[in-house]
Design an enzyme around this catalytic site. Structure first.
Site, mmCIF file in Angstrom:
data_model
loop_
_atom_site.group_PDB
_atom_site.id
_atom_site.type_symbol
_atom_site.label_atom_id
_atom_site.label_comp_id
_atom_site.label_asym_id
_atom_site.label_seq_id
_atom_site.Cartn_x
_atom_site.Cartn_y
_atom_site.Cartn_z
ATOM 1 N N GLU A 91 0.591 -1.372 -0.129
ATOM 2 C CA GLU A 91 0.052 0.049 -0.083
ATOM 3 C C GLU A 91 0.698 1.550 0.003
ATOM 4 O O GLU A 91 1.629 1.067 1.055
ATOM 5 C CB GLU A 91 -0.588 -0.186 1.076
ATOM 6 C CG GLU A 91 -2.437 -1.059 1.515
ATOM 7 C CD GLU A 91 -3.578 -0.650 2.716
ATOM 8 O OE1 GLU A 91 -3.315 0.452 3.205
ATOM 9 O OE2 GLU A 91 -3.509 -1.520 3.152
HETATM 10 C C1 PNW Z 1 -4.090 1.431 6.120
HETATM 11 N N1 PNW Z 1 -2.293 5.186 10.940
HETATM 12 O O1 PNW Z 1 -4.606 2.357 8.108
HETATM 13 C C2 PNW Z 1 -5.230 0.522 5.711
HETATM 14 O O2 PNW Z 1 -4.792 -0.891 4.769
HETATM 15 C C3 PNW Z 1 -6.482 0.403 4.637
HETATM 16 O O3 PNW Z 1 -6.943 -0.123 5.226
HETATM 17 C C4 PNW Z 1 -6.265 1.768 4.686
HETATM 18 O O4 PNW Z 1 -7.116 3.047 4.286
HETATM 19 C C5 PNW Z 1 -5.416 3.023 4.268
HETATM 20 O O5 PNW Z 1 -3.781 2.648 5.654
HETATM 21 C C6 PNW Z 1 -4.967 3.963 4.780
HETATM 22 O O6 PNW Z 1 -6.116 4.469 5.900
HETATM 23 C C7 PNW Z 1 -3.915 2.588 8.035
HETATM 24 O O7 PNW Z 1 -2.565 6.390 11.528
HETATM 25 C C8 PNW Z 1 -4.909 3.619 8.969
HETATM 26 O O8 PNW Z 1 -1.344 5.472 11.119
HETATM 27 C C9 PNW Z 1 -4.649 5.124 9.707
HETATM 28 C C10 PNW Z 1 -2.737 5.133 10.242
HETATM 29 C C11 PNW Z 1 -2.546 3.715 9.254
HETATM 30 C C12 PNW Z 1 -2.730 3.297 8.459
#
Ligand code: PNW
Length: 439
Positions: free
Chosen positions: A351
């Protein structure tokens, strides 16, 4: 000249990523309730209390969504299979759920897309959440059962299986910071989840290996931890954050140990005899997935309980998430993983992407710049010796962005959440051009 697929090694895979709860629509197809449904229903947890009941209604739009991947000249699709859809009560199989994923995987193969499956992208069945979820060791065994069930159905056709998406989010963000389901702010629950999510990974790997399943990996998320100043306090705070975010999981897997700088805080709260699980957790893998978005500036908070650090706003341009745009961090983690932990093991950027307040008529050139800057960082990491084999943009579609509901748009394709109409953004077209094959 922008980068193209020909700037990457032969066989390098380009794709986009999604996750079940964020796109499918959990009210369809006999899917069971998961802890995100209850978390979202509790006021204050999620913007506008949005949930994934309808999301992008991908369950009814999947052929067109796969066509979008194909039409962008992508090679692979990273998707997840919802535990709550396959086992609505956490144990009993829903044949309609299995049949959906069967058609979806066949649909990928018909379009020449390699299926990159993730087993757990956060849809913990409510029946298991109610029994303590990831604080309960039994959940790990139930997860291995789910892994076996879904793999018996799809394992002959998927190109790759990741056990867990982002253990840091599952454990720390959800049980210590309280931002994701189940929304706890409890060091003891967090320590247990930090260990149990890895145990679940280990048990699933053991089970799937026993079935002869190839190409097993895990997807970790990394965040560049920059000290707010060069004082010893801030440098130490950043080192603690780096330990929790960037070292805990990979060191458990590759060294069968946890970093001391994190055990300093977590040891008193760990489940009994956790050391006995480390061999299972540290089984060899076939690849490692790296999710990378940003860096955070870490500042020591005097007098606060461990880990006594907080994020402060940094100086770089930011995305709609308020996350700094910092492509060098991707180069840092790709080369650091290769150098310090996994050597020549295949790495995938599973990702990378950005949220932007997009409108279907306005070009998202900021996302094009973001994407190509991170592809350039990936290319530099390869030149510096990291064995990177693929890159998945997050995400194909605007979707349910967890605690932010439908407000933050990460897609290459715009989704109107009233009509569910999909409109490719200019970033989608730019990527499609970059990925064109000369044939
Ligand atoms: C990832 N943070 O989530 C996930 O794998 C996805 O499902 C999500 O949509 C994407 O990144 C974008 O947010 C995260 O707070 C959510 O550091 C929060 C964090 C990191 C990754």
């Amino acid at each position: 000249m922008p980068l193209s697929r020909f700037d990457f090694p032969e066989g390098f895979l380009f794709g986009a990523a999604t996750a079940a709860y964020q796109i499918e629509g959990s009210r369809f197809g006999g899917c069971g309730p998961c802890h995100w449904d209850t978390f979202a229903a509790t006021p204050g947890n999620v913007l506008r209390a949005d949930d994934g009941a309808t999301a992008c209604d991908h369950i009814h739009h999947w052929p067109a969504d796969l066509d979008l991947l194909r039409a962008a000249n992508m090679d692979a699709y990273r998707f997840s299979t919802s535990w709550a859809r396959v086992m609505p009560d956490g144990a009993t199989v829903n044949p309609e759920g299995l049949a959906f994923y069967d058609r979806l995987v066949d649909g990928m193969l018909e379009r020449g897309l390699k299926p990159f499956q993730t087993l757990y992208h956060w849809e913990l069945p409510s029946a298991l959440a109610d029994k303590g979820g990831w604080t309960n060791r039994d959940t790990c065994h139930r997860f291995a059962d789910f892994a076996e069930t879904i793999t018996r159905r799809l394992g002959d056709r998927v190109a790759s299986i990741a056990t867990i998406n982002e253990p840091w989010c599952v454990a720390w963000l959800s049980h210590f910071l309280g931002h994701h389901a189940p929304g706890l702010r409890d060091i003891r629950a967090a320590a247990r989840a930090m260990h149990h999510i890895l145990l679940a990974h280990g048990l699933a790997v053991e089970r799937l290996r026993g079935m002869g399943q190839p190409n097993l990996g895990i997807v970790l998320n990394f965040d560049y931890c920059q000290p707010a100043s060069d004082t010893a306090q801030d440098v130490q705070a950043a080192a603690r954050a780096d330990g929790i975010f960037n070292r805990w999981f990979i060191e458990a897997i590759t060294r069968r140990s946890y970093p001391d700088i994190v055990l300093e805080g977590l040891a008193p709260h760990m489940p009994a005899n956790w050391q006995d699980d480390m061999a299972l957790i540290g089984q060899p893998l076939d690849w490692l997935g790296i999710n990378y978005y940003t860096r955070h500036i870490q500042q020591h908070v005097p007098g606060a309980p461990w880990p006594a650090t907080r994020d402060v706003t940094g100086p770089l341009p930011k995305t709609q998430m308020d996350w700094e745009i910092y492509p060098d961090g991707l180069h840092h983690f790709l080369t650091r993983m290769a150098r310090d932990y996994v050597g020549d093991l295949p790495l995938y950027v599973t990702e990378n992407g950005m949220a932007n307040a997009d409108h279907p008529d306005i070009p998202d050139t900021i996302r094009e710049d973001f994407l190509f800057a991170h592809l350039a960082a990936t290319k530099r990491a390869i030149a510096d010796g990291a064995n990177v084999r693929g890159f998945f943009y997050w995400s194909l579609l605007d979707n349910y962005e967890w605690a932010f509901g439908y407000e933050k748009r990460f897609g290459l394709v715009h989704v109107d959440f009233t009509t569910l109409k999909r409109t490719p953004k200019t970033s989608y077209h730019a990527l499609a051009r970059a990925l064109a094959r000369n044939d």
